[in-house]
Design a protein around this motif. Sequence first.
Motif, PDB file in Angstrom:
ATOM      1  N   VAL A 122       0.836  -1.209   0.000  1.00 46.19           N
ATOM      2  CA  VAL A 122       0.000   0.000   0.000  1.00 46.19           C
ATOM      3  C   VAL A 122       0.868   1.255   0.000  1.00 46.19           C
ATOM      4  N   LYS A 123       1.925   1.242   0.818  1.00 46.73           N
ATOM      5  CA  LYS A 123       2.811   2.408   0.895  1.00 46.73           C
ATOM      6  C   LYS A 123       3.502   2.657  -0.442  1.00 46.73           C
ATOM      7  N   THR A 124       3.977   1.588  -1.064  1.00 51.13           N
ATOM      8  CA  THR A 124       4.631   1.701  -2.373  1.00 51.13           C
ATOM      9  C   THR A 124       3.660   2.248  -3.412  1.00 51.13           C
ATOM     10  N   ALA A 125       2.423   1.732  -3.381  1.00 56.61           N
ATOM     11  CA  ALA A 125       1.393   2.195  -4.318  1.00 56.61           C
ATOM     12  C   ALA A 125       1.105   3.676  -4.112  1.00 56.61           C
ATOM     13  N   CYS A 126       1.000   4.083  -2.860  1.00 56.60           N
ATOM     14  CA  CYS A 126       0.691   5.481  -2.548  1.00 56.60           C
ATOM     15  C   CYS A 126       1.809   6.432  -2.958  1.00 56.60           C
ATOM     16  N   THR A 163      -9.598  12.240  -4.777  1.00 57.69           N
ATOM     17  CA  THR A 163      -9.937  11.847  -6.144  1.00 57.69           C
ATOM     18  C   THR A 163      -8.702  11.799  -7.026  1.00 57.69           C
ATOM     19  N   SER A 164      -7.819  12.776  -6.836  1.00 57.16           N
ATOM     20  CA  SER A 164      -6.562  12.807  -7.589  1.00 57.16           C
ATOM     21  C   SER A 164      -5.725  11.561  -7.296  1.00 57.16           C
ATOM     22  N   ASN A 165      -5.679  11.166  -6.027  1.00 58.95           N
ATOM     23  CA  ASN A 165      -4.933   9.964  -5.637  1.00 58.95           C
ATOM     24  C   ASN A 165      -5.538   8.704  -6.256  1.00 58.95           C
ATOM     25  N   THR A 166      -6.860   8.633  -6.265  1.00 61.62           N
ATOM     26  CA  THR A 166      -7.546   7.478  -6.861  1.00 61.62           C
ATOM     27  C   THR A 166      -7.201   7.363  -8.340  1.00 61.62           C
ATOM     28  N   LEU A 167      -7.226   8.486  -9.030  1.00 61.70           N
ATOM     29  CA  LEU A 167      -6.915   8.505 -10.458  1.00 61.70           C
ATOM     30  C   LEU A 167      -5.464   8.072 -10.699  1.00 61.70           C
ATOM     31  N   ALA A 168      -4.564   8.503  -9.836  1.00 62.88           N
ATOM     32  CA  ALA A 168      -3.153   8.119  -9.954  1.00 62.88           C
ATOM     33  C   ALA A 168      -2.973   6.617  -9.765  1.00 62.88           C
ATOM     34  N   LEU A 169      -3.668   6.047  -8.797  1.00 66.18           N
ATOM     35  CA  LEU A 169      -3.585   4.601  -8.551  1.00 66.18           C
ATOM     36  C   LEU A 169      -4.120   3.817  -9.743  1.00 66.18           C
ATOM     37  N   LEU A 170      -5.222   4.289 -10.312  1.00 67.29           N
ATOM     38  CA  LEU A 170      -5.800   3.641 -11.502  1.00 67.29           C
ATOM     39  C   LEU A 170      -4.829   3.687 -12.676  1.00 67.29           C
ATOM     40  N   THR A 171      -4.153   4.826 -12.801  1.00 71.99           N
ATOM     41  CA  THR A 171      -3.223   5.017 -13.918  1.00 71.99           C
ATOM     42  C   THR A 171      -1.953   4.185 -13.766  1.00 71.99           C
ATOM     43  N   HIS A 172      -1.412   4.136 -12.553  1.00 69.20           N
ATOM     44  CA  HIS A 172      -0.139   3.456 -12.340  1.00 69.20           C
ATOM     45  C   HIS A 172      -0.261   1.962 -12.052  1.00 69.20           C
ATOM     46  N   TYR A 173      -1.399   1.545 -11.485  1.00 69.80           N
ATOM     47  CA  TYR A 173      -1.505   0.152 -11.048  1.00 69.80           C
ATOM     48  C   TYR A 173      -2.452  -0.702 -11.884  1.00 69.80           C
ATOM     49  N   LEU A 174      -3.207  -0.075 -12.767  1.00 62.96           N
ATOM     50  CA  LEU A 174      -4.079  -0.848 -13.654  1.00 62.96           C
ATOM     51  C   LEU A 174      -3.864  -0.397 -15.092  1.00 62.96           C
ATOM     52  N   SER A 175      -3.122  -1.176 -15.834  1.00 63.48           N
ATOM     53  CA  SER A 175      -2.933  -0.894 -17.252  1.00 63.48           C
ATOM     54  C   SER A 175      -2.828  -2.229 -17.995  1.00 63.48           C
ATOM     55  N   PRO A 191      -3.967  -5.181  -7.207  1.00 62.12           N
ATOM     56  CA  PRO A 191      -4.189  -3.807  -7.684  1.00 62.12           C
ATOM     57  C   PRO A 191      -5.656  -3.453  -7.881  1.00 62.12           C
ATOM     58  N   ILE A 192      -6.483  -4.450  -8.209  1.00 58.75           N
ATOM     59  CA  ILE A 192      -7.914  -4.176  -8.391  1.00 58.75           C
ATOM     60  C   ILE A 192      -8.567  -3.871  -7.045  1.00 58.75           C
ATOM     61  N   LYS A 193      -8.198  -4.645  -6.018  1.00 60.33           N
ATOM     62  CA  LYS A 193      -8.722  -4.368  -4.672  1.00 60.33           C
ATOM     63  C   LYS A 193      -8.213  -3.027  -4.169  1.00 60.33           C
ATOM     64  N   LEU A 194      -6.982  -2.714  -4.507  1.00 61.55           N
ATOM     65  CA  LEU A 194      -6.389  -1.421  -4.131  1.00 61.55           C
ATOM     66  C   LEU A 194      -7.221  -0.273  -4.694  1.00 61.55           C
ATOM     67  N   CYS A 213      -2.849   9.419   1.022  1.00 66.01           N
ATOM     68  CA  CYS A 213      -3.233   8.140   0.414  1.00 66.01           C
ATOM     69  C   CYS A 213      -2.973   6.995   1.399  1.00 66.01           C
ATOM     70  N   TYR A 214      -1.784   6.991   1.975  1.00 63.04           N
ATOM     71  CA  TYR A 214      -1.409   5.918   2.905  1.00 63.04           C
ATOM     72  C   TYR A 214      -2.281   5.937   4.162  1.00 63.04           C
ATOM     73  N   ASN A 215      -2.539   7.128   4.682  1.00 63.30           N
ATOM     74  CA  ASN A 215      -3.380   7.255   5.878  1.00 63.30           C
ATOM     75  C   ASN A 215      -4.788   6.717   5.636  1.00 63.30           C
ATOM     76  N   CYS A 216      -5.278   6.893   4.409  1.00 62.59           N
ATOM     77  CA  CYS A 216      -6.625   6.422   4.062  1.00 62.59           C
ATOM     78  C   CYS A 216      -6.671   4.903   3.847  1.00 62.59           C
ATOM     79  N   LEU A 217      -5.634   4.370   3.198  1.00 65.87           N
ATOM     80  CA  LEU A 217      -5.679   2.976   2.750  1.00 65.87           C
ATOM     81  C   LEU A 217      -4.957   1.962   3.641  1.00 65.87           C
ATOM     82  N   SER A 218      -4.055   2.410   4.493  1.00 66.71           N
ATOM     83  CA  SER A 218      -3.225   1.469   5.263  1.00 66.71           C
ATOM     84  C   SER A 218      -4.031   0.516   6.135  1.00 66.71           C
ATOM     85  N   SER A 219      -5.134   1.004   6.712  1.00 71.21           N
ATOM     86  CA  SER A 219      -5.940   0.135   7.580  1.00 71.21           C
ATOM     87  C   SER A 219      -6.692  -0.948   6.799  1.00 71.21           C
TER      88      SER A 219
END
Length: 199
Positions: free
Chosen positions: A38-42, A186-198, A66-69, A51-57
């Motif tokens: 999660v930290k690497t993804a963020c 929202t910006s973070n979500t878009l970044a995760l979609l772009t970098h982790y799902l292609s 990556p899809i669950k992320l 991003c990490y504060n929201c998703l780490s838990s």
Amino acid sequence: MLRFVVLSLTLMVFINSSNFPKTAATPPGTYQNHTTYVKTACNSTTYPTMCYNCLSSYSSTIKSDPIKLCTTSLNLNVKSAKNATLVVSNLLQKAKAAKSHEVSILKDCVDEMKDTIDELKQAVAEMKYVRGGGKTTEEHLKNVKTWVSSALTDEGTCTDGFEEGRVNVETKKKVKKAISELSKTTSNTLALLTHYLSY
């Protein structure tokens, strides 16, 4: 002599262990520590700490998928959009009670925020079809990104109204704070979609 026998036995065990099926080994790229994943993804996002504060838990649920992320990020994004909308809606109700000139600007902002929630929900629904690769999956992923991009645009449109119209300083401050937090999410979500799902 005894030492030689021990060394021979150790060598035989080592050789035999190399014949174990590959499925017994940890696949390359798998994160045994899901928090690290999660930290690497963020780190690929614009606001990594947020991003990490929201998703780490949720790391034990996300694991290294990556899809669950991205789905988790989207669901949290919807919640964040609802919270921001509630802030603006409460300000609108107060403005109506006071018959303030801010009513129309706040109403426009609430409408934009409702669109944002709908778009993010559409993205969540579309994510159910993003799995396995191929042309169809690529098309669904493109749709997800489009919905999230549209949500980000609507969030910006909401705050634009406060720049153009005459609004109480305190009202503007509260709205901008709520929308700013949402836009970062929202910006973070878009970044995760772009970098982790292609695909």
